[in-house]
Design an enzyme around this catalytic site. Sequence first.
Site, mmCIF file in Angstrom:
data_model
loop_
_atom_site.group_PDB
_atom_site.id
_atom_site.type_symbol
_atom_site.label_atom_id
_atom_site.label_comp_id
_atom_site.label_asym_id
_atom_site.label_seq_id
_atom_site.Cartn_x
_atom_site.Cartn_y
_atom_site.Cartn_z
ATOM 1 N N PHE A 33 -27.104 52.924 3.260
ATOM 2 C CA PHE A 33 -27.036 51.566 3.816
ATOM 3 C C PHE A 33 -28.385 51.143 4.411
ATOM 4 O O PHE A 33 -28.901 51.808 5.312
ATOM 5 C CB PHE A 33 -25.942 51.524 4.876
ATOM 6 C CG PHE A 33 -25.637 50.141 5.368
ATOM 7 C CD1 PHE A 33 -25.308 49.130 4.477
ATOM 8 C CD2 PHE A 33 -25.665 49.853 6.717
ATOM 9 C CE1 PHE A 33 -25.015 47.853 4.916
ATOM 10 C CE2 PHE A 33 -25.369 48.587 7.175
ATOM 11 C CZ PHE A 33 -25.048 47.585 6.269
ATOM 12 N N ASP A 35 -31.944 50.544 5.729
ATOM 13 C CA ASP A 35 -33.025 51.514 5.945
ATOM 14 C C ASP A 35 -32.582 52.641 6.885
ATOM 15 O O ASP A 35 -33.401 53.255 7.564
ATOM 16 C CB ASP A 35 -34.260 50.795 6.531
ATOM 17 C CG ASP A 35 -33.953 50.140 7.870
ATOM 18 O OD1 ASP A 35 -32.758 50.147 8.278
ATOM 19 O OD2 ASP A 35 -34.873 49.634 8.533
ATOM 20 N N HIS A 211 -0.933 48.553 11.888
ATOM 21 C CA HIS A 211 -1.916 47.600 12.428
ATOM 22 C C HIS A 211 -1.739 46.192 11.844
ATOM 23 O O HIS A 211 -1.743 45.207 12.594
ATOM 24 C CB HIS A 211 -3.341 48.112 12.195
ATOM 25 C CG HIS A 211 -3.639 49.376 12.940
ATOM 26 N ND1 HIS A 211 -4.551 50.304 12.505
ATOM 27 C CD2 HIS A 211 -3.130 49.879 14.091
ATOM 28 C CE1 HIS A 211 -4.593 51.315 13.351
ATOM 29 N NE2 HIS A 211 -3.736 51.088 14.316
HETATM 30 P P1 NAI Z 1 -18.900 53.230 11.547
HETATM 31 O O1 NAI Z 1 -18.408 51.858 11.871
HETATM 32 O O2 NAI Z 1 -19.746 53.895 12.572
HETATM 33 O O3 NAI Z 1 -19.670 53.172 10.172
HETATM 34 C C1 NAI Z 1 -20.788 52.384 10.100
HETATM 35 C C2 NAI Z 1 -21.632 52.911 8.977
HETATM 36 O O4 NAI Z 1 -21.033 52.569 7.725
HETATM 37 C C3 NAI Z 1 -23.002 52.302 8.960
HETATM 38 O O5 NAI Z 1 -23.861 52.966 9.856
HETATM 39 C C4 NAI Z 1 -23.385 52.495 7.507
HETATM 40 O O6 NAI Z 1 -23.851 53.809 7.274
HETATM 41 C C5 NAI Z 1 -22.069 52.342 6.787
HETATM 42 N N1 NAI Z 1 -21.964 50.946 6.300
HETATM 43 C C6 NAI Z 1 -21.751 49.850 7.015
HETATM 44 N N2 NAI Z 1 -21.714 48.762 6.232
HETATM 45 C C7 NAI Z 1 -21.933 49.209 4.984
HETATM 46 C C8 NAI Z 1 -22.000 48.579 3.718
HETATM 47 N N3 NAI Z 1 -21.848 47.276 3.587
HETATM 48 N N4 NAI Z 1 -22.233 49.349 2.641
HETATM 49 C C9 NAI Z 1 -22.373 50.691 2.756
HETATM 50 N N5 NAI Z 1 -22.303 51.352 3.949
HETATM 51 C C10 NAI Z 1 -22.088 50.613 5.021
HETATM 52 O O7 NAI Z 1 -17.645 54.112 11.171
HETATM 53 P P2 NAI Z 1 -17.211 55.477 11.857
HETATM 54 O O8 NAI Z 1 -16.899 55.230 13.290
HETATM 55 O O9 NAI Z 1 -18.191 56.521 11.489
HETATM 56 O O10 NAI Z 1 -15.813 55.753 11.170
HETATM 57 C C11 NAI Z 1 -15.691 56.324 9.873
HETATM 58 C C12 NAI Z 1 -14.221 56.231 9.501
HETATM 59 O O11 NAI Z 1 -13.448 56.961 10.461
HETATM 60 C C13 NAI Z 1 -13.655 54.803 9.494
HETATM 61 O O12 NAI Z 1 -12.743 54.703 8.462
HETATM 62 C C14 NAI Z 1 -12.944 54.689 10.838
HETATM 63 O O13 NAI Z 1 -11.876 53.764 10.806
HETATM 64 C C15 NAI Z 1 -12.426 56.114 11.012
HETATM 65 N N6 NAI Z 1 -12.206 56.502 12.409
HETATM 66 C C16 NAI Z 1 -13.238 56.459 13.300
HETATM 67 C C17 NAI Z 1 -13.055 56.860 14.608
HETATM 68 C C18 NAI Z 1 -14.172 56.875 15.598
HETATM 69 O O14 NAI Z 1 -13.944 57.236 16.769
HETATM 70 N N7 NAI Z 1 -15.386 56.546 15.223
HETATM 71 C C19 NAI Z 1 -11.720 57.352 15.064
HETATM 72 C C20 NAI Z 1 -10.718 57.382 14.024
HETATM 73 C C21 NAI Z 1 -10.958 56.965 12.748
#
Ligand code: NAI
Length: 399
Positions: A33, A35, A211
């Site tokens: 994603f 940079d 949800h």
């Molecule tokens: P996050 O919201 O931190 O992920 C963001 C990342 O996704 C960005 O840094 C980038 O690397 C990538 N991204 C964003 N937009 C993009 C695009 N258009 N194209 C390609 N990549 C893109 O997500 P997180 O927190 O790491 O969560 C990962 C999974 O785990 C999600 O499905 C979330 O619902 C689930 N989850 C997360 C929890 C948490 O505490 N963080 C708890 C329970 C579930």
Amino acid sequence: MKVVICGGGNAAHAFAGVATTRDNLEPTVLTLFGDEAERWTNAMKETGFTVKKHKDSGETEDITSKPFVVTKDPKVALENCDVIVIASPSFAHKSFLEAIQPYVKPGMSIVGCPGYSGFELQVDHFLGENSKKCTLVSFETLPYACRISKFGQSVEILGTKRFLSGAIRKGTETTNDPVAIMQQLLGSDIELILNKTLIGLTLDPGNASLHPVLMYSQWKDWDGQPLDQAPLFYQGISKEGGDFLTEMNDELVHLADEMKQKYPKVEFGEIEHTYTWLLKAYPNTVADKSCLYLGLRTNSAYKGLVHPCKKTDDGKFLPDFKYRYLAEDIPYGTVIAKGIAELANVPTPKTDEVLRWAQEKLGKEYLTADGHLNGKDLSECRAPQTYGIKTLEEFISHY
Ligand code: NAI
């Protein structure tokens, strides 16, 4: 063991930071994603990388990670790789699978953490013949509640689940054990349990309904005026909303029962109503267990959790329909359930009702006006129809 962590967000930060501290594990982060790869690499050069882990006892542990590679080049990442862990929001899975597809070798393992509904259909679509030669694991959620403190430098693990359920499909050419490797990565305070099946996770009514229905029941009759406070999310559900959620779960459990009857040789595992799941997941915090509606309202673990809202300039609240409760759960939950129901010829009036409302709020078209799942935005989902699967037999051949 080389573990490639696909993602650049909270989960990828937490997994990478923890993995470097384990013997015999060599993590590499692949992030595509913007940079991010460059920013993460540069940020880490300045300060190194740390993890602050909050323990159940209330103490915190500060972990200093060893250096690791962060790259946007899938070829570099997958060289000599054993296990690929996709740890990103579901909408980003497609970009990772597209990018790694030329470099995935038979015998590697692919882990979705979380995988969510339809993960295996998407992996099969992108990896083709190679897919069944690789072991596939899908976990139902993330083991952590975690947030990046400073991008590329530090992450906070706010909470750790005691156990994490998942499903496995063993590859014909895989010799490594991805679950043992994940267990080593996560450590002994989380127990990984393979008590699910891939089809069971994909048919799970909870993903498709909880949800989205909480959003639907709260906002379907909203007059568009800003509110003084963000309403309670779980504990604020109305009786009507609770009844709707029960009925939608009934229709999705019925769909699973029909499938089980039709394909007795396929192992589905337990496919739970959200009411059953709630009582199991929160055995000590639900005060009134008499029905789903009261169970949600009286679960003290949900205390204070509010609807996703945006604040207006004058301090009032407007619903955020683009939050993951619709933006992720509709295309990676509800639409998939609808797609399978359409193949199975099982009517799902409640699912359709939520889907129609939610897709309008998201500005998408999955379900067409005539009730078919071939709207213009279907390619963004993971329904069987997204991958050209037209019959139930074709669908079931993935399991
Ligand atoms: P996050 O919201 O931190 O992920 C963001 C990342 O996704 C960005 O840094 C980038 O690397 C990538 N991204 C964003 N937009 C993009 C695009 N258009 N194209 C390609 N990549 C893109 O997500 P997180 O927190 O790491 O969560 C990962 C999974 O785990 C999600 O499905 C979330 O619902 C689930 N989850 C997360 C929890 C948490 O505490 N963080 C708890 C329970 C579930």
